[in-house]
Enzyme design. Structure first.
Site, PDB file in Angstrom:
ATOM      1  N   GLN A  84      -7.377   1.574 -43.018  1.00  0.00           N
ATOM      2  CA  GLN A  84      -7.161   1.650 -44.459  1.00  0.00           C
ATOM      3  C   GLN A  84      -6.131   0.621 -44.882  1.00  0.00           C
ATOM      4  O   GLN A  84      -4.934   0.888 -44.887  1.00  0.00           O
ATOM      5  CB  GLN A  84      -6.725   3.059 -44.880  1.00  0.00           C
ATOM      6  CG  GLN A  84      -6.717   3.206 -46.374  1.00  0.00           C
ATOM      7  CD  GLN A  84      -6.556   4.635 -46.816  1.00  0.00           C
ATOM      8  OE1 GLN A  84      -6.548   5.568 -46.043  1.00  0.00           O
ATOM      9  NE2 GLN A  84      -6.411   4.804 -48.122  1.00  0.00           N
ATOM     10  N   PHE A  85      -6.615  -0.566 -45.256  1.00  0.00           N
ATOM     11  CA  PHE A  85      -5.710  -1.647 -45.647  1.00  0.00           C
ATOM     12  C   PHE A  85      -4.921  -1.302 -46.898  1.00  0.00           C
ATOM     13  O   PHE A  85      -3.824  -1.827 -47.114  1.00  0.00           O
ATOM     14  CB  PHE A  85      -6.481  -2.966 -45.835  1.00  0.00           C
ATOM     15  CG  PHE A  85      -7.267  -3.058 -47.108  1.00  0.00           C
ATOM     16  CD1 PHE A  85      -6.712  -3.646 -48.236  1.00  0.00           C
ATOM     17  CD2 PHE A  85      -8.565  -2.569 -47.185  1.00  0.00           C
ATOM     18  CE1 PHE A  85      -7.429  -3.743 -49.411  1.00  0.00           C
ATOM     19  CE2 PHE A  85      -9.295  -2.661 -48.346  1.00  0.00           C
ATOM     20  CZ  PHE A  85      -8.730  -3.246 -49.468  1.00  0.00           C
ATOM     21  N   THR A  86      -5.415  -0.386 -47.723  1.00  0.00           N
ATOM     22  CA  THR A  86      -4.712  -0.051 -48.961  1.00  0.00           C
ATOM     23  C   THR A  86      -3.375   0.644 -48.717  1.00  0.00           C
ATOM     24  O   THR A  86      -2.578   0.774 -49.646  1.00  0.00           O
ATOM     25  CB  THR A  86      -5.588   0.823 -49.888  1.00  0.00           C
ATOM     26  OG1 THR A  86      -5.923   2.033 -49.211  1.00  0.00           O
ATOM     27  CG2 THR A  86      -6.850   0.081 -50.298  1.00  0.00           C
TER      28      THR A  86
END
Length: 150
Positions: free
Chosen positions: A78-80
């Protein structure tokens, strides 16, 4: 690396209508990789997650790790998690590592967590549009950032 660890009764990941991963009691780990992450970050984070005492013992005290209770684990990229919201209303993901850097580190993280717990770790699909479902147990949710380990 930044991780959101959720103690769950069950969790699953679905991609394009197909169930890719599913667990019973254990941990859902959302993990974000940034450009500055190293092998040291992976080793520290896997040890921390494997030994994190957030499961109840016979007295109901959070004193056992996911490994102690033979809990299952799903890891989802999850890059966010590296969103910066300091300016304006559109998050910036400038610190999130690009796939050519993030994928090998993510895969190494999953492999090391698997070794630490001695079990197969289920995963989502890196970069896919995933639908993550969970029943949070407690709720217990812990946020860990390897850049804040001291």
């Amino acid at each position: 690396m930044r991780a959101v660890i959720q103690r769950v009764l069950e969790a699953s990941v679905t991609v394009a209508g197909k169930r890719e991963a599913e667990i019973g009691p254990g941990l859902l780990v959302l993990v974000g990789v940034e450009d500055a992450d190293t092998d040291e970050d992976i080793a520290w984070l896997t040890a921390k997650i494997a030994n994190l005492r957030i499961f109840g013992d016979s007295n109901g005290v959070m004193n056992l790790s996911v490994c102690d209770v033979s809990g299952e684990i799903i890891v989802v990229s999850q890059f966010t998690l590296h969103a910066s919201t300091k300016k304006g209303n559109r998050p910036s993901y400038i610190k999130a590592a690009r796939p050519e850097i993030a994928i090998p580190l993510y895969e190494q993280f999953v492999a090391e967590l698997q070794l630490a717990c001695g079990q197969t770790i289920q995963t989502g699909i890196f970069g896919a549009d995933m639908k993550v479902a969970l029943v949070n147990d407690g709720p217990v949710t812990i946020v860990i950032d390897t850049k804040n380990k001291e």
